[in-house]
Design a protein around this motif. Structure first.
Motif, PDB file in Angstrom:
ATOM      1  N   LYS A   6      14.154  -9.027  -3.514  1.00  0.00           N
ATOM      2  CA  LYS A   6      13.907  -7.580  -3.542  1.00  0.00           C
ATOM      3  C   LYS A   6      12.433  -7.313  -3.251  1.00  0.00           C
ATOM      4  O   LYS A   6      11.576  -7.940  -3.868  1.00  0.00           O
ATOM      5  CB  LYS A   6      14.276  -6.985  -4.908  1.00  0.00           C
ATOM      6  CG  LYS A   6      15.751  -7.067  -5.215  1.00  0.00           C
ATOM      7  CD  LYS A   6      16.041  -6.414  -6.547  1.00  0.00           C
ATOM      8  CE  LYS A   6      17.527  -6.444  -6.865  1.00  0.00           C
ATOM      9  NZ  LYS A   6      17.826  -5.817  -8.173  1.00  0.00           N
ATOM     10  N   LYS A   7      12.201  -6.409  -2.365  1.00  0.00           N
ATOM     11  CA  LYS A   7      10.820  -6.090  -1.988  1.00  0.00           C
ATOM     12  C   LYS A   7      10.481  -4.651  -2.370  1.00  0.00           C
ATOM     13  O   LYS A   7      11.244  -3.748  -2.090  1.00  0.00           O
ATOM     14  CB  LYS A   7      10.619  -6.259  -0.491  1.00  0.00           C
ATOM     15  CG  LYS A   7      10.655  -7.716  -0.045  1.00  0.00           C
ATOM     16  CD  LYS A   7      10.307  -7.808   1.422  1.00  0.00           C
ATOM     17  CE  LYS A   7      10.266  -9.275   1.870  1.00  0.00           C
ATOM     18  NZ  LYS A   7       9.895  -9.387   3.289  1.00  0.00           N
ATOM     19  N   GLY A   8       9.358  -4.477  -3.048  1.00  0.00           N
ATOM     20  CA  GLY A   8       8.864  -3.131  -3.327  1.00  0.00           C
ATOM     21  C   GLY A   8       8.078  -2.613  -2.136  1.00  0.00           C
ATOM     22  O   GLY A   8       7.932  -3.308  -1.120  1.00  0.00           O
ATOM     23  N   PHE A   9       7.571  -1.352  -2.280  1.00  0.00           N
ATOM     24  CA  PHE A   9       6.797  -0.758  -1.184  1.00  0.00           C
ATOM     25  C   PHE A   9       5.443  -1.445  -1.118  1.00  0.00           C
ATOM     26  O   PHE A   9       4.744  -1.568  -2.132  1.00  0.00           O
ATOM     27  CB  PHE A   9       6.627   0.743  -1.423  1.00  0.00           C
ATOM     28  CG  PHE A   9       6.344   1.502  -0.157  1.00  0.00           C
ATOM     29  CD1 PHE A   9       7.384   1.902   0.661  1.00  0.00           C
ATOM     30  CD2 PHE A   9       5.049   1.782   0.221  1.00  0.00           C
ATOM     31  CE1 PHE A   9       7.129   2.593   1.838  1.00  0.00           C
ATOM     32  CE2 PHE A   9       4.790   2.472   1.384  1.00  0.00           C
ATOM     33  CZ  PHE A   9       5.839   2.876   2.205  1.00  0.00           C
ATOM     34  N   SER A  13       0.056  -1.828   3.022  1.00  0.00           N
ATOM     35  CA  SER A  13       0.448  -1.632   4.417  1.00  0.00           C
ATOM     36  C   SER A  13      -0.181  -0.355   4.984  1.00  0.00           C
ATOM     37  O   SER A  13      -0.547   0.564   4.252  1.00  0.00           O
ATOM     38  CB  SER A  13       1.967  -1.546   4.535  1.00  0.00           C
ATOM     39  OG  SER A  13       2.430  -0.360   3.941  1.00  0.00           O
ATOM     40  N   ASN A  14      -0.260  -0.317   6.307  1.00  0.00           N
ATOM     41  CA  ASN A  14      -0.773   0.881   6.990  1.00  0.00           C
ATOM     42  C   ASN A  14       0.145   2.073   6.776  1.00  0.00           C
ATOM     43  O   ASN A  14      -0.311   3.211   6.628  1.00  0.00           O
ATOM     44  CB  ASN A  14      -0.907   0.601   8.485  1.00  0.00           C
ATOM     45  CG  ASN A  14      -2.047  -0.359   8.786  1.00  0.00           C
ATOM     46  OD1 ASN A  14      -2.988  -0.475   8.002  1.00  0.00           O
ATOM     47  ND2 ASN A  14      -1.938  -1.042   9.921  1.00  0.00           N
ATOM     48  N   SER A  15       1.447   1.829   6.727  1.00  0.00           N
ATOM     49  CA  SER A  15       2.412   2.918   6.526  1.00  0.00           C
ATOM     50  C   SER A  15       2.190   3.594   5.187  1.00  0.00           C
ATOM     51  O   SER A  15       2.223   4.828   5.081  1.00  0.00           O
ATOM     52  CB  SER A  15       3.843   2.379   6.599  1.00  0.00           C
ATOM     53  OG  SER A  15       4.106   1.838   7.874  1.00  0.00           O
ATOM     54  N   TYR A  16       1.970   2.801   4.157  1.00  0.00           N
ATOM     55  CA  TYR A  16       1.724   3.358   2.823  1.00  0.00           C
ATOM     56  C   TYR A  16       0.466   4.235   2.835  1.00  0.00           C
ATOM     57  O   TYR A  16       0.457   5.343   2.294  1.00  0.00           O
ATOM     58  CB  TYR A  16       1.571   2.230   1.805  1.00  0.00           C
ATOM     59  CG  TYR A  16       1.228   2.718   0.418  1.00  0.00           C
ATOM     60  CD1 TYR A  16       2.225   3.130  -0.461  1.00  0.00           C
ATOM     61  CD2 TYR A  16      -0.098   2.781   0.002  1.00  0.00           C
ATOM     62  CE1 TYR A  16       1.917   3.585  -1.732  1.00  0.00           C
ATOM     63  CE2 TYR A  16      -0.423   3.248  -1.261  1.00  0.00           C
ATOM     64  CZ  TYR A  16       0.589   3.646  -2.128  1.00  0.00           C
ATOM     65  OH  TYR A  16       0.269   4.099  -3.374  1.00  0.00           O
ATOM     66  N   THR A  17      -0.587   3.723   3.469  1.00  0.00           N
ATOM     67  CA  THR A  17      -1.854   4.467   3.514  1.00  0.00           C
ATOM     68  C   THR A  17      -1.679   5.809   4.223  1.00  0.00           C
ATOM     69  O   THR A  17      -2.167   6.841   3.767  1.00  0.00           O
ATOM     70  CB  THR A  17      -2.924   3.638   4.244  1.00  0.00           C
ATOM     71  OG1 THR A  17      -3.108   2.397   3.555  1.00  0.00           O
ATOM     72  CG2 THR A  17      -4.255   4.388   4.286  1.00  0.00           C
ATOM     73  N   ILE A  18      -0.937   5.782   5.351  1.00  0.00           N
ATOM     74  CA  ILE A  18      -0.729   7.016   6.118  1.00  0.00           C
ATOM     75  C   ILE A  18       0.093   8.022   5.335  1.00  0.00           C
ATOM     76  O   ILE A  18      -0.250   9.203   5.243  1.00  0.00           O
ATOM     77  CB  ILE A  18      -0.047   6.689   7.462  1.00  0.00           C
ATOM     78  CG1 ILE A  18      -1.001   5.879   8.350  1.00  0.00           C
ATOM     79  CG2 ILE A  18       0.387   7.968   8.171  1.00  0.00           C
ATOM     80  CD1 ILE A  18      -0.358   5.340   9.604  1.00  0.00           C
ATOM     81  N   ILE A  19       1.208   7.552   4.725  1.00  0.00           N
ATOM     82  CA  ILE A  19       2.077   8.449   3.950  1.00  0.00           C
ATOM     83  C   ILE A  19       1.333   9.021   2.752  1.00  0.00           C
ATOM     84  O   ILE A  19       1.422  10.221   2.455  1.00  0.00           O
ATOM     85  CB  ILE A  19       3.347   7.708   3.501  1.00  0.00           C
ATOM     86  CG1 ILE A  19       4.203   7.348   4.724  1.00  0.00           C
ATOM     87  CG2 ILE A  19       4.154   8.559   2.522  1.00  0.00           C
ATOM     88  CD1 ILE A  19       5.382   6.449   4.412  1.00  0.00           C
ATOM     89  N   TYR A  20       0.580   8.167   2.064  1.00  0.00           N
ATOM     90  CA  TYR A  20      -0.188   8.616   0.900  1.00  0.00           C
ATOM     91  C   TYR A  20      -1.206   9.686   1.309  1.00  0.00           C
ATOM     92  O   TYR A  20      -1.362  10.718   0.642  1.00  0.00           O
ATOM     93  CB  TYR A  20      -0.897   7.413   0.268  1.00  0.00           C
ATOM     94  CG  TYR A  20      -1.748   7.763  -0.929  1.00  0.00           C
ATOM     95  CD1 TYR A  20      -1.165   7.933  -2.188  1.00  0.00           C
ATOM     96  CD2 TYR A  20      -3.126   7.944  -0.811  1.00  0.00           C
ATOM     97  CE1 TYR A  20      -1.942   8.250  -3.297  1.00  0.00           C
ATOM     98  CE2 TYR A  20      -3.900   8.270  -1.902  1.00  0.00           C
ATOM     99  CZ  TYR A  20      -3.294   8.424  -3.146  1.00  0.00           C
ATOM    100  OH  TYR A  20      -4.061   8.745  -4.235  1.00  0.00           O
ATOM    101  N   SER A  21      -1.888   9.459   2.446  1.00  0.00           N
ATOM    102  CA  SER A  21      -2.891  10.410   2.916  1.00  0.00           C
ATOM    103  C   SER A  21      -2.249  11.752   3.265  1.00  0.00           C
ATOM    104  O   SER A  21      -2.801  12.813   2.946  1.00  0.00           O
ATOM    105  CB  SER A  21      -3.617   9.851   4.149  1.00  0.00           C
ATOM    106  OG  SER A  21      -4.299   8.658   3.827  1.00  0.00           O
ATOM    107  N   ILE A  22      -1.080  11.690   3.911  1.00  0.00           N
ATOM    108  CA  ILE A  22      -0.389  12.926   4.274  1.00  0.00           C
ATOM    109  C   ILE A  22      -0.012  13.722   3.035  1.00  0.00           C
ATOM    110  O   ILE A  22      -0.179  14.948   2.977  1.00  0.00           O
ATOM    111  CB  ILE A  22       0.862  12.610   5.123  1.00  0.00           C
ATOM    112  CG1 ILE A  22       0.453  12.080   6.496  1.00  0.00           C
ATOM    113  CG2 ILE A  22       1.742  13.854   5.273  1.00  0.00           C
ATOM    114  CD1 ILE A  22       1.620  11.588   7.335  1.00  0.00           C
ATOM    115  N   ILE A  23       0.506  13.044   2.026  1.00  0.00           N
ATOM    116  CA  ILE A  23       0.902  13.716   0.784  1.00  0.00           C
ATOM    117  C   ILE A  23      -0.297  14.385   0.126  1.00  0.00           C
ATOM    118  O   ILE A  23      -0.230  15.543  -0.316  1.00  0.00           O
ATOM    119  CB  ILE A  23       1.567  12.719  -0.183  1.00  0.00           C
ATOM    120  CG1 ILE A  23       2.915  12.263   0.382  1.00  0.00           C
ATOM    121  CG2 ILE A  23       1.755  13.349  -1.562  1.00  0.00           C
ATOM    122  CD1 ILE A  23       3.561  11.158  -0.407  1.00  0.00           C
ATOM    123  N   ILE A  24      -1.439  13.680   0.070  1.00  0.00           N
ATOM    124  CA  ILE A  24      -2.644  14.233  -0.548  1.00  0.00           C
ATOM    125  C   ILE A  24      -3.133  15.455   0.219  1.00  0.00           C
ATOM    126  O   ILE A  24      -3.482  16.490  -0.367  1.00  0.00           O
ATOM    127  CB  ILE A  24      -3.760  13.163  -0.614  1.00  0.00           C
ATOM    128  CG1 ILE A  24      -3.372  12.049  -1.596  1.00  0.00           C
ATOM    129  CG2 ILE A  24      -5.083  13.799  -1.023  1.00  0.00           C
ATOM    130  CD1 ILE A  24      -3.171  12.513  -3.028  1.00  0.00           C
TER     131      ILE A  24
END
Length: 240
Positions: A6-9, A13-24
């Motif tokens: 099982k893998k968590g997020f 990763s670059n995807s996490y950084t981009i999604i996090y930035s968009i949410i903020i």
């Protein structure tokens, strides 16, 4: 039985950084919009109050509390008319008006919608005309109060966006300089042209005011503003 992988997020990763930035960014934008909307009525009220103060200053009425400003404006302003350059009244406005001429700005002026405040001070009719121009570093503006004869100045008030303190800013900060306008005449020999001016060297004391020392370009801007804006009211000013 072997447990499946099982893998968590992956927070690296670059995807996490981009999604996090968009949410903020979305959250911050929402909060800013909310705060802006919440404060806007208060900001609009402060802008309206400041405009009333400037109009009253042009009528030589100052030193009032905010509550007294609103009451005095309602008392002395009989109508905030809108007219065109031909002297036709487009909207009559109302006593203590805030819905007709009061709402106009420099953009409306450029499109031929002219504000005129009809006032009564100590039982005498006065007319207040807004003026707009350009100083050394940015926009300048003001109000010119004219006596019932439509040819002599009762009072003035000028404001600016970014003139230099102690120099161009004197058009706002120095009441003694503004007081020079009182009693000056709008017209000289040519009744079809505004003669009221700010001059470095005064040769016609009836229509000219001393320029602000060290602020030639700002003073010239005030002169041009008076000629241009008051000139648009010529039909009204010459009508009897």
């Amino acid at each position: 039985m072997a447990e499946g992988n099982k893998k968590g997020f992956d927070t690296n990763s670059n995807s996490y950084t981009i999604i996090y930035s968009i949410i903020i960014v979305v959250l911050v934008a929402f909060l800013l919009a909310f705060v802006f909307q919440a404060l806007k009525p208060m900001q609009d009220a402060n802008v309206a109050l400041d405009k009333k103060k400037q109009i009253l200053y042009s009528l030589n009425i100052g030193g009032l509390s905010d509550r007294d400003v609103a009451a005095k404006y309602d008392e002395v302003v009989l109508a905030d008319e809108i007219m065109d350059a031909r002297g036709n009244v487009l909207e009559k406005g109302e006593r203590g008006g805030e819905k007709a001429g009061f709402r106009l700005n420099s953009s409306d002026f450029k499109h031929g919608r002219l504000a005129l405040f009809v006032c009564k001070v100590n039982g005498q009719t006065k007319y207040v005309i807004p003026v707009y121009g350009t100083g050394l570093w940015g926009g300048i503006s003001g109000y010119v109060a004219i006596n019932a004869d439509k040819s002599t100045i009762f009072g003035t008030y000028f404001d600016h966006e970014s003139e230099t303190a102690g120099l161009g800013a004197e058009i706002k900060d120095n009441p003694a300089w503004r007081a020079q306008f009182k009693g000056k005449r709008l017209f000289a020999r040519d009744p079809g042209r505004i003669a009221l001016s700010v001059k470095k060297k005064v040769d016609d004391p009836a229509t000219q005011v001393d320029a602000v020392t060290g602020a030639t370009l700002t003073s010239n801007g005030v002169s041009e503003m008076l000629h241009t804006c008051l000139g648009e009211y010529m039909k009204f000013l010459k009508a009897q």
